[in-house]
Design a protein around this motif. Structure first.
Motif, PDB file in Angstrom:
ATOM      1  N   SER A  44      18.760  -4.681  34.625  1.00 14.94           N
ATOM      2  CA  SER A  44      19.673  -5.205  33.613  1.00 14.94           C
ATOM      3  C   SER A  44      20.561  -6.329  34.139  1.00 14.94           C
ATOM      4  N   LEU A  45      20.581  -6.537  35.446  1.00 16.23           N
ATOM      5  CA  LEU A  45      21.332  -7.666  35.998  1.00 16.23           C
ATOM      6  C   LEU A  45      20.758  -9.001  35.509  1.00 16.23           C
ATOM      7  N   ARG A  46      19.456  -9.024  35.269  1.00 15.86           N
ATOM      8  CA  ARG A  46      18.770 -10.236  34.800  1.00 15.86           C
ATOM      9  C   ARG A  46      19.066 -11.417  35.739  1.00 15.86           C
ATOM     10  N   LEU A  47      18.811 -11.183  37.017  1.00 21.40           N
ATOM     11  CA  LEU A  47      19.076 -12.193  38.035  1.00 21.40           C
ATOM     12  C   LEU A  47      17.812 -12.503  38.828  1.00 21.40           C
ATOM     13  N   GLU A  48      17.789 -13.693  39.380  1.00 22.73           N
ATOM     14  CA  GLU A  48      16.732 -14.046  40.326  1.00 22.73           C
ATOM     15  C   GLU A  48      17.162 -13.764  41.757  1.00 22.73           C
ATOM     16  N   ARG A  49      18.482 -13.710  41.989  1.00 23.55           N
ATOM     17  CA  ARG A  49      18.989 -13.379  43.315  1.00 23.55           C
ATOM     18  C   ARG A  49      20.380 -12.767  43.172  1.00 23.55           C
ATOM     19  N   LEU A  50      20.767 -11.994  44.178  1.00 23.01           N
ATOM     20  CA  LEU A  50      22.094 -11.379  44.238  1.00 23.01           C
ATOM     21  C   LEU A  50      22.653 -11.665  45.626  1.00 23.01           C
ATOM     22  N   ASP A  51      23.806 -12.330  45.675  1.00 24.71           N
ATOM     23  CA  ASP A  51      24.355 -12.742  46.971  1.00 24.71           C
ATOM     24  C   ASP A  51      25.057 -11.610  47.709  1.00 24.71           C
ATOM     25  N   ALA A  52      25.603 -10.647  46.991  1.00 25.05           N
ATOM     26  CA  ALA A  52      26.221  -9.498  47.647  1.00 25.05           C
ATOM     27  C   ALA A  52      26.404  -8.370  46.657  1.00 25.05           C
ATOM     28  N   VAL A  53      26.309  -7.155  47.179  1.00 24.86           N
ATOM     29  CA  VAL A  53      26.713  -5.970  46.435  1.00 24.86           C
ATOM     30  C   VAL A  53      27.799  -5.288  47.239  1.00 24.86           C
TER      31      VAL A  53
ATOM     32  N   HIS B  38      24.331   5.118  46.151  1.00 23.66           N
ATOM     33  CA  HIS B  38      24.330   3.780  46.737  1.00 23.66           C
ATOM     34  C   HIS B  38      23.102   3.546  47.615  1.00 23.66           C
ATOM     35  N   PHE B  39      22.647   4.579  48.302  1.00 28.17           N
ATOM     36  CA  PHE B  39      21.423   4.489  49.093  1.00 28.17           C
ATOM     37  C   PHE B  39      20.255   4.068  48.204  1.00 28.17           C
ATOM     38  N   ALA B  40      20.106   4.752  47.064  1.00 22.23           N
ATOM     39  CA  ALA B  40      19.004   4.440  46.152  1.00 22.23           C
ATOM     40  C   ALA B  40      19.200   3.095  45.466  1.00 22.23           C
ATOM     41  N   LEU B  41      20.430   2.776  45.078  1.00 25.25           N
ATOM     42  CA  LEU B  41      20.682   1.494  44.421  1.00 25.25           C
ATOM     43  C   LEU B  41      20.289   0.329  45.321  1.00 25.25           C
ATOM     44  N   THR B  42      20.556   0.455  46.622  1.00 21.93           N
ATOM     45  CA  THR B  42      20.194  -0.613  47.554  1.00 21.93           C
ATOM     46  C   THR B  42      18.696  -0.891  47.508  1.00 21.93           C
ATOM     47  N   HIS B  43      17.911   0.158  47.368  1.00 21.85           N
ATOM     48  CA  HIS B  43      16.457  -0.020  47.260  1.00 21.85           C
ATOM     49  C   HIS B  43      16.099  -0.899  46.061  1.00 21.85           C
ATOM     50  N   TRP B  44      16.686  -0.600  44.922  1.00 20.10           N
ATOM     51  CA  TRP B  44      16.321  -1.339  43.713  1.00 20.10           C
ATOM     52  C   TRP B  44      16.885  -2.760  43.700  1.00 20.10           C
ATOM     53  N   LEU B  45      17.943  -2.990  44.459  1.00 19.72           N
ATOM     54  CA  LEU B  45      18.507  -4.339  44.554  1.00 19.72           C
ATOM     55  C   LEU B  45      17.837  -5.181  45.641  1.00 19.72           C
ATOM     56  N   ALA B  46      17.011  -4.555  46.467  1.00 19.45           N
ATOM     57  CA  ALA B  46      16.470  -5.225  47.651  1.00 19.45           C
ATOM     58  C   ALA B  46      15.825  -6.585  47.363  1.00 19.45           C
ATOM     59  N   PRO B  47      14.951  -6.705  46.358  1.00 17.55           N
ATOM     60  CA  PRO B  47      14.330  -8.018  46.129  1.00 17.55           C
ATOM     61  C   PRO B  47      15.350  -9.107  45.774  1.00 17.55           C
ATOM     62  N   LEU B  48      16.381  -8.747  45.032  1.00 18.49           N
ATOM     63  CA  LEU B  48      17.400  -9.724  44.644  1.00 18.49           C
ATOM     64  C   LEU B  48      18.236 -10.155  45.853  1.00 18.49           C
ATOM     65  N   LEU B  49      18.577  -9.208  46.718  1.00 16.19           N
ATOM     66  CA  LEU B  49      19.348  -9.530  47.917  1.00 16.19           C
ATOM     67  C   LEU B  49      18.526 -10.375  48.879  1.00 16.19           C
ATOM     68  N   ALA B  50      17.242 -10.051  49.013  1.00 12.05           N
ATOM     69  CA  ALA B  50      16.375 -10.809  49.907  1.00 12.05           C
ATOM     70  C   ALA B  50      16.152 -12.235  49.411  1.00 12.05           C
ATOM     71  N   ALA B  51      16.286 -12.451  48.107  1.00 10.60           N
ATOM     72  CA  ALA B  51      16.084 -13.792  47.546  1.00 10.60           C
ATOM     73  C   ALA B  51      17.274 -14.705  47.774  1.00 10.60           C
ATOM     74  N   ALA B  52      18.420 -14.144  48.145  1.00 12.73           N
ATOM     75  CA  ALA B  52      19.615 -14.948  48.417  1.00 12.73           C
ATOM     76  C   ALA B  52      19.525 -15.553  49.822  1.00 12.73           C
ATOM     77  N   PRO B  53      20.151 -16.714  50.050  1.00 14.62           N
ATOM     78  CA  PRO B  53      20.113 -17.312  51.389  1.00 14.62           C
ATOM     79  C   PRO B  53      20.647 -16.384  52.476  1.00 14.62           C
TER      80      PRO B  53
ATOM     81  N   GLY C 142      13.801  -8.570  60.911  1.00 15.76           N
ATOM     82  CA  GLY C 142      14.003 -10.016  60.865  1.00 15.76           C
ATOM     83  C   GLY C 142      14.557 -10.503  59.543  1.00 15.76           C
ATOM     84  N   SER C 143      15.255  -9.631  58.809  1.00 10.80           N
ATOM     85  CA  SER C 143      15.792  -9.992  57.499  1.00 10.80           C
ATOM     86  C   SER C 143      17.029 -10.872  57.628  1.00 10.80           C
ATOM     87  N   ARG C 144      17.252 -11.710  56.627  1.00 11.98           N
ATOM     88  CA  ARG C 144      18.484 -12.508  56.549  1.00 11.98           C
ATOM     89  C   ARG C 144      19.635 -11.708  55.932  1.00 11.98           C
TER      90      ARG C 144
END
Length: 320
Positions: free
Chosen positions: A96-105, A136-151, A207-209
């Motif tokens: 529901s965030l409807r985002l291509e990237r998330l810079d921080a949670v 929060h542990f589980a939420l991080t999993h579902w946010l992972a692609p959005l966080l990885a897409a951020a610089p 090796g994640s950013r």
């Protein structure tokens, strides 16, 4: 391992009242409709970023959004439904965030129960451990692609001073045999903090950013917190009664400073711990060494495995 370098190493001056601009970035604050989370959201909104409040209660979230907009001209702020007690709902919340990237949670939301009766979430988990940590542990999993897409995506986990005097019982994580409200709360916050450090170790190995930073807000009282009607209204009597406590603790606006710095300061790296400067209870943010129970890597790894089994997800998946 988390860094044990001296506090403030490699960091420059930081003014909590003059935050750097963050135009174009998007931040999610869980529990951003009230308490410390509200002030984290308000302060981040002042940087030009888009701020999303995660909340179970749409009415309270609407009120928080209106309050922020009344204080921050042109604030970019909205909310999504987020119920950390319902693990099956978290994938939909992330979508529901409807985002291509998330810079921080900012993993800020939490509960503390004082009643002697043990509570459970709808998923059957002890409520404080289930909401504060497993959600929060589980939420991080579902946010992972959005966080990885951020610089340089960031996961900021908000712990508690109460965690520093506890140790996990890895054979009774959900307090089925030994439920004492204060101890169970402290252990749930310790679990959150161990998760934040273990997440960073796994991100570095992959090796994640994405960076994982751990904070705690110190001591915060409503009586020292400025009014934000209708979110919080502080009367004159309450303010006067709270003044003596201001020697040791602070308002929730100041308690937000550590998380805000962890989101915005480019000098902060993963695996660090940030707390209030004075005795870990009040003042501007300061980096602290990671010691004692927080530095127990074996306990953190065992907690990670148990949390994965309890939630059925793996947070670092997709963060590489």
């Amino acid at each position: 391992m988390p860094s044990t370098a001296p506090p403030e190493a490699s960091t420059g001056p930081w003014d909590v009242h003059r935050l750097p601009r963050a135009d174009g970035k998007t931040f999610l604050v869980t529990g951003g409709n009230a308490g410390i989370g509200y002030f984290v959201a308000e302060q981040l909104a002042g940087t030009g970023a888009t701020v999303v409040l995660g909340s179970r209660d749409a009415g309270r979230a609407d009120a928080a959004v209106a309050s922020i907009r009344s204080r921050v001209p042109d604030a970019r702020v909205r909310h999504i439904r987020l119920d950390l007690a319902d693990l099956s709902s978290l994938e939909a919340s992330a979508d529901s965030l409807r985002l291509e990237r998330l810079d921080a949670v900012v993993h800020n939301a939490g509960v503390k129960y004082d009643q002697p009766t043990r509570r459970e979430t709808g998923d059957g988990h002890e409520a404080m451990f289930g909401i504060n940590h497993l959600g929060h542990f589980a939420l991080t999993h579902w946010l992972a692609p959005l966080l990885a897409a951020a610089p340089e995506g960031r996961v900021v986990t908000t712990g508690s001073f109460a965690a520093t005097s506890e140790r996990l019982d890895l054979d009774d994580l959900e307090s089925t045999r030994d439920y004492r409200p204060d101890r169970t709360y402290g252990r749930s916050k310790l679990a959150q903090m161990l998760f934040g450090f273990e997440l960073d170790r796994r991100l570095r190995a992959a090796g994640s950013r994405v960076r994982s930073v751990v904070t705690h807000p110190g001591g915060a009282l409503d009586s020292l917190t400025p009014s934000r009607p209708p979110i919080h209204v502080r009367g004159t009597g309450e303010r006067l009664r709270g003044l003596p406590a201001g020697v040791l603790v602070q308002g929730k606006d100041a308690a937000a400073w550590t998380a805000v710095r962890a989101v915005l300061d480019p000098a902060i790296t993963g695996g660090q711990l940030w707390t209030p400067r004075l005795f870990g209870l009040r003042g501007t943010p300061r980096r602290q060494p990671v010691r004692g129970p927080l530095a127990d890597t074996e306990a953190a790894a065992r907690l990670w495995s148990a949390s994965r089994d309890l939630t059925g997800v793996e947070p670092e998946s997709g963060l590489g």
